[in-house]
Scaffold this active site. Structure first.
Site, PDB file in Angstrom:
ATOM      1  N   CYS A 129       0.778  -1.227   0.000  1.00 30.60           N
ATOM      2  CA  CYS A 129       0.000   0.000   0.000  1.00 30.60           C
ATOM      3  C   CYS A 129       0.814   1.285   0.000  1.00 30.60           C
ATOM      4  CB  CYS A 129      -0.975  -0.008   1.163  1.00 30.60           C
ATOM      5  SG  CYS A 129      -0.194  -0.223   2.756  1.00 30.60           S
ATOM      6  N   HIS A 170      -2.774   0.557   6.764  1.00 31.80           N
ATOM      7  CA  HIS A 170      -2.974   0.792   5.343  1.00 31.80           C
ATOM      8  C   HIS A 170      -2.647   2.243   5.044  1.00 31.80           C
ATOM      9  CE1 HIS A 170      -4.321  -0.281   1.438  1.00 31.80           C
ATOM     10  NE2 HIS A 170      -5.394   0.520   1.447  1.00 31.80           N
ATOM     11  N   ASP A 175      -8.063   4.463  -3.683  1.00 32.24           N
ATOM     12  CA  ASP A 175      -7.129   3.500  -3.122  1.00 32.24           C
ATOM     13  C   ASP A 175      -6.447   2.722  -4.233  1.00 32.24           C
ATOM     14  OD1 ASP A 175      -5.690   1.743  -1.660  1.00 32.24           O
ATOM     15  OD2 ASP A 175      -7.358   0.986  -0.447  1.00 32.24           O
TER      16      ASP A 175
END
Lengths: 660, 321, 316
Positions: free
Chosen positions: A414, A458, A474
């Site tokens: 991430c 995250h 995202d």
């Protein structure tokens, strides 16, 4: 005292050293390994000294070694500040004390400071398993103190050996429990701390930091410990909506993303309640930072916290104990329909001399797509179709991080995606910021709460779009949708065979959750609620203290009764009745002498009793039953009743009564 | 001894504590330790742990650290228990017969006392502390234990032990429970025998030294025995012989022993103490040689005798001077 | 429920005993305990040693006791020129019968007062002690039974020891009890000085018992009930003598048996029909005092040890 240090025998030394090691173990595990090695070496050496009867080293050498160890500590921690450094120091000092452990009181000192070490460990971690540590440590410490006491009364070896010692210490511990629990429940708590810890003392064990550079949270993914738990009033959000907002990062220097002063210091606008609001309560494990985690966008701010312009929830003091707070979040709120110029500048600025290839691609895309949304969709599509991989095992990035990742490495997690994506957006003149936090979580069906672990950490991106304000994008979801759907566990590896282990862990966490709710979360407020539950009104601090004193008094009475009660000295109920009467007389100073026969006693004290004649009669009956084997069962019962009812009253004497 | 005990003022002046104690309870043996007589205070280690616990309490309260609080309370509750146990260790213990057998000055006095544990529990780690010395002992359940404490040497004469205490810091060394005792029974310290005493006074004038009584055979009738060949005729006890139908002859005691006459006033030595020391040494020597002696102190005259009882009488007379 | 003080069967016998006790008490006033001990020694089938100064009434006691018991009594004044035969008796050749005839010595009596026993030579003493132990006398190979009951009251002057042979410690336990009479109390002494001599009463004394009934009483004492707790108490006392630091050797099992027997006899004397710890306590110093030999350094005598033990042994 100049008298030569006597040699301490192995037994008490071994118990004391064991106590210290057990108490220090969690501290040592959190310390740089070299310090642990030093501590263990010193302890092992001291045991050898006790065993082989070596001499202790001279004073200068001890001093030198101690200074060296503390120097090592200072180097490892970069100073002696911080709680870790402080407890590490305590451990080292105690280990250094091993070198001059030559007197009884040194042993006692080490054993009792070990108790302090146990208590201080809970400043870092209060998890359920540590209950074992608590009781085990105290048990050992008590056994050590018992053993030292035996040395004190000049017994070289323990009677009954070490097993008896442990049994004795367990008895002490068990008999201390009722009182400890009563104290724990009734002791008045502070509604507010007297003092907070300065930031410098915090040395952040877990959780997110307030900056991000690709690769920085990798170790977090391996940490399966819980970050927080959330109980929802109503349905929890679907997995794809479980973005728990943490620090929001604006400033990028080419390597690291950091928070910006302006948006983090400005108050957020009021968020109106919506129709799809989530109401939930979060139990946050202590992470020693100030921020709290919430879903977008908090309507009501918990007490003692503030909401910044970028909707980051922070508290005044670092979270050092399990903290519970309730939030209501409106997911449909539009964040910042209009973007002020200063913020826009902040959100598009990039270091000039970095990532030329990314810039080039962004400019090219800018030419092709007029619309921001189309551009973003294209980039996400690109990420999806090109061979990008989600993996925790990747390489560190160099100077042109985004370039290296997007065009060469293409493997990462991430942080890599969020950072590179944000750089590309900014290069395309779209305002973008990186948000770190937690995503997902495990829904505990049994416990009705969402468990979020540190491995759920995250990072994602928010871009500002005309009309919809700051919008979450995202990039990781584009590459690895599973990461978002089923959590970090599904992609972070871990074999299928460990399924049962995971189930077990989840079950254990339910226990931990109860523990957190009922034990660790027990504070002034819960204390009050519990009192109400038992039908007691709200008590002031003084009232609470009085209640505690009352309960304690009762418990001490019960303990005194239990400890001081004479074990029955006879199986004969007649004799027991007589002995009870004797004890009652004793309380009036009229007890029997040690070698005195019942009749002699009765004759001696009869004239000082109001019912002297009756007492003499009673004594004669007793003798007839006990020594003459006279009397049937009815007589015996009659005697027992008469003895029980006999009024012990002194005759009115003109002269002063002398006590026996 | 294993631990230093509280300092005590050496003066015999009855201070406030003394007066209060005496008013509160009787301190003389025999005693049975009970509630009113037993005092409890934390030991130094107890205070230290208390301070440590205070720090733990404040720290845990401040951060509402519930496990820290639990640890603190566990230790506090253990301390309360240990206080009760220290009390229990003394409660109901009987103390009897405090006495010391006489010794010579310069030798340590062994003061002994019986501790009787009537209860069904063992009592361990007790200590009898005279302020000058202490000795530890255990009294298992239902037994009687002899406790001896060595008091340092004293000057000759009658003495009473000072106030002593019987104490315990069981089971954890956190609290000291103690009870005062002040035995009124006295003990005797004999004079110290002079180390370089001159030999027993032999010969010389008949007041100091030897009273030679080379008795003739035949002054003291001793007993009868069967007549043997060679016994002179005048020894035959005719009357008795007739009664017993056999010839019996009278036996006469022969006074062999020579008495030693010891006079304190005439003993060598610069002062009274030195003379007492020399006479003491003589007495011991005479007793060892089993020679009867007479001791003269002023107008008082003891003996002649060579028994142990005589020795005790003489030494006591010298000690009481 | 029966009171401990009421008597059981053999009530007339007990009454006779009470009367005998009362008679002796009338002559020797204020010495009830010693008289009770003397009766206990008699009824336990043992002998009594009185250690005291002359003139405190040892002889009167023995005389009164023997008169009350109704047997014949003899007094032997021990001197250093006494031979065993002076006590036991001699075999004489009778010309008329052409044979030896045994002429019994003074020992052949129910109650024998052996006055100042320490004046006799050890040989003479041991002749007496042997006769006491065996209840019979052997002279010239022929055994002569002593009368029943046979009760010796020996006296010993503890002060004037020159030229005497104090009984050796090993022989002392031939006596069941050892006691002292002690000076009379001030009031009693005053009465002694002013009133007519009570010894005159001896002349008019009627025996309350006779030897046969004494033998019956001895049998009765042997059957008296001793309960478990009292046995526990006796065992505890005996054990305490064995662990006492000032004692060379504690009481033997035989002494323990004697203690039970004496306590029973004392209970009987006190008109009880079972044995109380009080009986044990009363007889214990007299029974143990001369049997316990303290180590010289302890500075204690047997009586002091016995008192210590009584004071520190709990009554079960």
């Amino acid at each position: 005292m100049n008298r030569p240090a006597t040699h301490l025998p192995l037994g008490p030394v071994a118990w004391t050293v064991a106590t210290f090691l057990v108490a220090a173990l969690p501290h040592l595990l959190a310390m740089p390994p070299v310090l642990g090695v030093v501590v263990f070496a010193l302890c092992g050496w001291r045991l050898l000294v006790a065993r082989k009867r070596w001499r202790l080293p001279p004073g200068w050498l001890r001093l030198l070694l101690t200074i060296a160890a503390i120097g090592l500590l200072a180097v490892s921690y970069g100073g002696l500040w911080g709680r870790r450094a402080a407890t590490g120091m305590l451990c080292l000092m105690l280990a250094a004390k091993m070198m001059e452990l030559s007197r009884l009181r040194d042993l006692r000192m080490v054993a009792s400071v070990s108790l302090f070490l146990i208590a201080s460990q809970f400043l870092f971690n209060e998890r359920l398993v540590l209950l074992v540590y608590l009781f085990g440590g105290v048990l050992l410490a008590l056994a050590a103190l018992l053993r030292i006491q035996q040395l004190d009364v000049n017994r070289r070896t323990a009677p009954g050996g070490d097993v008896a010692l442990l049994r004795q210490s367990a008895l002490l511990l068990v008999s201390a429990l009722p009182m400890a629990l009563a104290l724990w429940v009734t002791f008045p708590r502070l509604a507010e701390p007297l003092w907070g810890l300065p930031d410098e003392v915090m040395d952040g064990k877990t959780g997110l930091s307030d900056s991000m550079s690709p690769g920085s949270i990798a170790n977090l993914f391996l940490d399966d410990s819980p970050a927080f738990r959330a109980e929802f009033a109503g349905e929890p959000p679907p997995p794809s909506q479980r973005y728990w907002r943490g620090p929001v990062l604006w400033r990028f220097d080419g390597d690291t993303w950091e928070r910006a002063f302006l948006p983090s210091r400005t108050e957020a606008p009021r968020v109106p309640p919506g129709s799809n609001d989530y109401r939930y309560t979060v139990q946050l494990e202590p992470h020693e930072r100030r921020w709290l985690f919430a879903l977008d966008h908090p309507v009501r701010v918990p007490q003692d916290a503030r909401l910044s312009l970028d909707f980051q929830l922070t508290r005044r003091n670092p979270i050092t104990t399990l903290t519970e707070y309730s939030v209501r979040s409106n997911p449909d709120f539009t964040d910042m329909p209009r973007l002020p110029v200063t913020l826009r500048q902040l959100a598009v600025s990039l270091p000039e001399d970095r990532n030329p290839r990314t810039r080039e691609m962004a400019l090219e895309l800018r030419e092709r797509f007029e619309d921001d949304r189309a551009l973003i969709d294209h980039v996400l599509d690109w990420l999806r179709t090109e061979p990008f991989y989600y993996s925790l095992e990747t390489a560190p990035l160099g100077r042109h991080g985004a370039d290296e990742f997007l065009f060469d490495l293409r493997t990462g997690y991430c942080e890599y995606y969020a950072s590179a994506f944000a750089v590309m957006m900014r290069a395309a003149d779209i305002p973008a910021r990186v948000v770190t936090g937690y995503q997902g979580g495990f829904w505990q069906e049994g416990g009705q709460y969402l468990l979020v672990r540190n491995s759920d950490a995250h990072a994602w991106v928010e871009v500002w779009l005309e009309g919809s304000g700051w919008t979450r994008v995202d990039p990781t979801a584009a590459v690895s949708p599973a990461r978002i759907r089923s959590g970090a566990g599904s992609v972070a590896g871990g074999g299928e065979g460990l399924e049962w282990l995971r189930a077990l862990r989840n079950r254990y966490d339910r226990l931990q959750h109860l523990w957190n709710s009922w034990v660790l979360g027990f504070d002034a407020d819960r204390q009050q609620r519990m009192m109400n539950f038992f039908g007691l009104p709200n008590l002031s601090r003084t009232g609470m203290a009085l209640l505690m004193a009352g309960v304690l008094g009762l418990i001490v009475l019960a303990l005194a009764w239990a400890w001081l009660r004479q074990p029955a000295r006879s199986r004969d109920p007649v004799r027991r009745a007589w002995l009870r009467l004797a004890r009652r007389m004793q309380r009036r100073g009229l007890g029997p002498g040690l070698g005195e026969t019942p009749l002699a006693w009765a004759e001696r004290v009869a004239h000082r009793l109001a019912d002297g004649a009756r007492f003499l009669e009673l004594a004669r009956d007793y003798c007839a039953i006990r020594y003459g084997d006279r009397g049937n069962e009815a007589d015996r019962q009659r005697f027992i009743r008469a003895a029980r009812r006999f009024p012990v009253r002194r005759a009115v004497e003109p002269r002063r009564a002398a006590s026996v | 001894m294993a631990q230093a005990t509280g300092s005590r003022s050496g003066s015999r002046r009855p201070n406030l504590l003394d007066r209060w104690l005496r008013r509160r309870t009787r301190l003389d043996l025999p005693l049975t330790l009970a509630y009113r007589r037993i005092f409890i205070l934390p030991t130094r280690f107890g205070w230290m742990l208390g301070v440590l616990m205070g720090a733990m309490l404040i720290g845990s309260l401040n951060f509402n650290n519930n496990l820290g609080l639990l640890t603190t309370f566990l230790i506090a509750a253990t301390a309360v228990n240990s206080m009760l146990l220290a009390f229990r260790n003394l409660d109901g213990l009987h103390l009897r017969h405090g006495k010391a057998r006489p010794v010579h000055a310069g030798e340590p006095v062994e003061w002994r006392m019986a501790a009787i544990n009537e209860s069904a529990r063992d009592r361990t780690g007790l200590q009898l502390d005279s302020g000058e010395a202490a000795s530890g002992f255990d009294v298992p359940a239902g037994t009687t234990q002899e406790v001896t404490v060595r008091l340092p040497d004293r000057h000759r004469g009658w003495h009473r032990p000072r106030r002593m205490r019987i104490q315990t810091t069981q089971p954890l060394g956190l609290f000291r429970a103690w009870s005062w005792i002040e035995p009124t029974s006295r003990f005797l310290v004999w004079p110290r025998p002079a180390s370089g005493a001159p030999p027993l006074p032999e010969g010389g004038d008949d007041r100091q030294g030897l009273r030679s009584q080379a008795l003739e055979e035949g002054e003291d009738f001793h007993s009868l025995r069967e007549w043997r060949e060679g016994d002179p005729l005048h020894r035959i006890a005719w009357k008795a012989s007739q009664r017993h139908q056999t010839l019996l002859s009278r036996q006469f005691r022969r006074e062999r022993s020579r008495e030693v006459f010891l006079c304190l006033e005439r003993a060598p030595g610069r002062d009274l103490e030195e003379r007492i020391g020399i006479v003491t040494a003589w007495i011991l020597r005479a007793e060892q040689q089993k020679r009867p002696w007479i001791l003269e102190i002023g107008a008082q005259r003891l003996g002649p005798d060579a028994s142990e009882r005589h020795k005790h009488e003489c030494l006591r007379a010298l000690a009481e001077l | 429920m029966n009171k401990p003080s009421t008597a059981r069967s053999g009530a007339p016998l007990a009454e006779d005993l009470a009367r005998a006790r009362a008679t002796v008490n009338e002559i020797i006033v204020d010495k009830g305990e010693v008289i009770d001990l003397a009766f206990s020694a008699l009824l336990a089938g043992g002998h009594l040693l009185i250690e005291d100064l002359p003139g405190v009434g040892k002889t009167t006691l023995a005389q009164a006791l023997s008169l009350a018991v109704g047997g014949d009594w003899q007094r032997i004044q021990f001197t250093s020129d006494m031979l065993p035969a002076d006590i036991l008796g001699v075999s004489m050749f009778r010309r008329e019968g052409e044979q030896f005839e045994f002429r019994p010595g003074p020992i052949f009596a129910n109650v024998v007062l052996a006055d100042e026993i320490n004046r006799a030579t050890p040989r003479t003493q041991s002749a007496l002690l042997e006769a006491m132990a065996e209840g019979q006398v052997t002279v010239d190979g022929r055994t002569h039974e002593l009368p029943r009951p046979f009760f010796v009251i020996a006296t010993q002057n503890p002060l004037d020891l020159t030229g005497t042979y104090p009984l050796p410690d090993s022989q002392l336990d031939r006596f069941l009890l050892r006691t002292r009479i002690g000076y009379p109390s001030a009031a009693e002494e005053r009465r002694l000085l002013t009133e007519p001599d009570r010894r005159n009463l001896l002349k008019d004394m009627e025996p309350s018992l006779d030897p046969n009934r004494v033998m019956e009483l001895i049998g009765l004492a042997g059957e008296l009930h001793v309960s478990e707790p009292v046995l526990d108490y006796i065992q505890a006392l005996v054990a305490a003598t064995r662990s006492h630091p000032a004692v060379k050797a504690g009481l033997s099992p035989r002494a323990a048996l004697a203690l039970i027997q004496t306590a029973r006899a004392h209970a009987l004397v006190m008109q009880q029909d079972f044995c109380l710890p009080d009986n044990v306590r009363t007889v214990f110093p007299a029974l143990a005092g001369h049997r316990l030999q303290p180590v010289a350094e302890s500075g204690m005598d047997g009586d002091a040890v016995a008192a210590e033990i009584l004071e520190s042994t709990p009554v079960p």
